[in-house]
Motif scaffolding. Sequence first.
Motif, PDB file in Angstrom:
ATOM      1  N   GLN A   1      -6.114   5.415   1.619  1.00 42.07           N
ATOM      2  CA  GLN A   1      -6.370   3.979   1.507  1.00 42.07           C
ATOM      3  C   GLN A   1      -7.091   3.441   2.734  1.00 42.07           C
TER       4      GLN A   1
ATOM      5  N   ALA B   1      -0.881   0.140   6.777  1.00 44.20           N
ATOM      6  CA  ALA B   1      -0.047  -0.295   5.661  1.00 44.20           C
ATOM      7  C   ALA B   1       0.254   0.840   4.694  1.00 44.20           C
ATOM      8  N   ALA B   2      -0.366   2.010   4.930  1.00 44.95           N
ATOM      9  CA  ALA B   2      -0.275   3.087   3.945  1.00 44.95           C
ATOM     10  C   ALA B   2       0.975   3.941   4.107  1.00 44.95           C
TER      11      ALA B   2
ATOM     12  N   GLN C   1      -4.300  11.770 -11.008  1.00 51.44           N
ATOM     13  CA  GLN C   1      -3.211  11.809 -10.016  1.00 51.44           C
ATOM     14  C   GLN C   1      -2.724  13.228  -9.744  1.00 51.44           C
TER      15      GLN C   1
ATOM     16  N   LEU D   1      -5.206  10.080  -2.605  1.00 54.66           N
ATOM     17  CA  LEU D   1      -5.894   8.833  -2.258  1.00 54.66           C
ATOM     18  C   LEU D   1      -5.685   8.525  -0.781  1.00 54.66           C
TER      19      LEU D   1
ATOM     20  N   LEU E   1      -4.286   3.448 -11.239  1.00 59.26           N
ATOM     21  CA  LEU E   1      -3.863   2.251 -10.520  1.00 59.26           C
ATOM     22  C   LEU E   1      -4.448   0.962 -11.110  1.00 59.26           C
TER      23      LEU E   1
ATOM     24  N   THR F   1       3.246   6.310  -5.237  1.00 57.46           N
ATOM     25  CA  THR F   1       3.045   6.458  -6.677  1.00 57.46           C
ATOM     26  C   THR F   1       1.948   7.480  -6.960  1.00 57.46           C
TER      27      THR F   1
ATOM     28  N   ASP G   1       0.817  -1.212   0.000  1.00 63.61           N
ATOM     29  CA  ASP G   1       0.000   0.000   0.000  1.00 63.61           C
ATOM     30  C   ASP G   1       0.852   1.263   0.000  1.00 63.61           C
TER      31      ASP G   1
ATOM     32  N   ILE H   1       3.767   1.869  -1.181  1.00 62.25           N
ATOM     33  CA  ILE H   1       4.376   2.184  -2.476  1.00 62.25           C
ATOM     34  C   ILE H   1       3.296   2.715  -3.426  1.00 62.25           C
ATOM     35  N   GLU H   2       2.106   2.120  -3.355  1.00 70.11           N
ATOM     36  CA  GLU H   2       0.989   2.627  -4.159  1.00 70.11           C
ATOM     37  C   GLU H   2       0.701   4.081  -3.783  1.00 70.11           C
ATOM     38  N   ALA H   3       0.708   4.350  -2.465  1.00 67.91           N
ATOM     39  CA  ALA H   3       0.453   5.713  -2.002  1.00 67.91           C
ATOM     40  C   ALA H   3       1.524   6.666  -2.536  1.00 67.91           C
TER      41      ALA H   3
END
Lengths: 341, 317
Positions: B97, B102-103, B90, B95, B65, A244, A238, A240-242
């Motif tokens: 999550q 985990a963010a 973007q 975002l 994504l 990105t 998560d 790394i997604e954040a």
Amino acid sequence: MSRGSRRWAGYLLRRVFTSLLVILGVVTITFVVSRLVPSDPASLYAGARARPEQVEQVRADLNLDAPVLSQYVGYLGDLARGDMGISFATKRPIAEDLRRFLPATLELALSATALAVLLGVPAGVMAASRHRRLSDTGIRLLAVTGVSMPVFWSALILQLVFAAELGWLPLAGRTEATTVFAQPTGMFVIDSLVAGDWGGFVDVSRHLVMPVVVMAAFPLGLTIRLVRGTMLEVLGSDYIEAATVARIPRRTVLWRLALKNALLPALTVLGLTFAYSISSAFLVEAVFGWPGLGKYLTDAIVRVDFPVITAAALAITVIYVLVNLALDLLQARLDPRVELA
Amino acid sequence: MGRDDGRASTPLLRVEDLHVTFNPPTGPVRAVRGVSLELRPGEILGVAGESGCGKSVLFRTLLGLAPASASVRGELHFEGWPMAIDGSLQAVAALIQQNPGAALNPVFTIGQQLRLVAGSDDPVVLGDLLARAGLPEPRRLLGAYPHEFSGGMLQRAVIAMALATRPRLMIADEPTTALDVTTQAQVLDLIDELRRRDGLAVVLISHDVGVIRRICDRVLVLYAGRVAETGATGQVLENPGHPYTRALLAAIPRPETAGVDLAAIAGMVPDGREPIAGCAFAPRCAHFRAECEATIPALRLVQSGHFAACVLVEESP
């Protein structure tokens, strides 16, 4: 909230102390085993054709008729003074031999590990970032080749091509006979640089290339596979997604944010691979006539030279313990989640 | 759905007929089957629906994504300007999550991470971001690691991280699901405050009608990748026009129905691999008629600003 330097110092002291305990334990076990072996050290030392009086004389000289406990205390005292005993076969002080042979092996293992990490980490990161594309497949193929190629085979091929056919590199040995410089560390790359002997440095490096490449192949393949695997896992997370979505440049995401997380689990394996390469160096040393610990130890095993075997085992253990200690400290430094308790 | 009647009513975000299809080796899966929606400046839009209805996929696709193998089609307008449908959002959106634990990157301090996103080294700027997300003693927290935070503090830190990108809109994907009830309320209040104070537009994806009721101005109910119903939160929740919305509301435990069995919706959400000719909810619907399976029902006006995609709705002129 931030880790205090006093807590860190406490953690360091505790880890050093437990490492010393482990070493003491191993010393004790080697001592006990050497006394349990069903052979008489005095007659081994005196030689096959010695008369009984001579054997008794040796027994008295080596203090072998004293009670076991006082022998143990004496052994510890000798070790503390850096005295590892005398070789049965050569009658030379073992500590002196180790000072010559161990640095030669360390030079090989350190160079090979450095090569494996310097090439393997970037290759692993690149493979993971190009997951399932052509370059990923190519890098993985390289990794599998590195891991599965037997050392004696790749060594012979390299010798055949680069020494025998092309003549670019020396076939074996650590230096040419003409190269002479002071050897304070026993690692010739460092010694030649310290002595300011440029020609010697070039000569030593040329001799290092083939054994190091051969020795690095396995840890290189392992590093690539490990780093690729842990990177893929981290890149799917998560955070790394954040990063990105927050439009942090891909390069920063890969080499800074993801890599630090991916290296943590890989670190332990890499450190242990280094320690293992020291005890497994004998094949490389045999093929390249490298006067290192592996060659010294195999000679001792063939001659049932017990003091040398136990001393070498002890040296390898100490290296394992030190590597583990360094890994723990590094891990605690890099990973804030490690409890300093 | 007033459109193009002057600059003031230009929606911040307009999505037109979005289709997202995943292409795994087992055959295409239609996750989003033609969704249109609008988000006005400073508005909180709730997006509701069961798991698998496409609510996350929709907005994750707009944020770039979606997996590279997915096919995406549709139009995106930001403040009236056309933008690439798959990812250009973007640049203006942040975002939030679902799982705050985990963010955040576990091996960097909050300050280090905030610095990268905000592009500033100034502890005053960074501390201010944490303060705006309602974190006490922000300057001290900059040196802390995520594992030293509680769940609620983590979600606030995540929101601070989002604010650091200076977003025009925030997409919050189940932002309170992983939190306990009191913390949920605090985080929702924070989101509401950000909207009021900074004029931030918010898309709040949630399967929890209580969360939507609390802060959303309008709600969008999705079913099987299509819009089932949309309108002001009060209208949709008090006077639902679509049988699916009614079933969804009936499945919520309430104090007044304690002891009574909850009305779970019978049947399953349709598989994304099947083409659906008519209303996707028809097989599970208590009011099923033959015409439901013939064509996809269009959105019909229930009352001003309130639409439902159901043939039962008697369209008033």
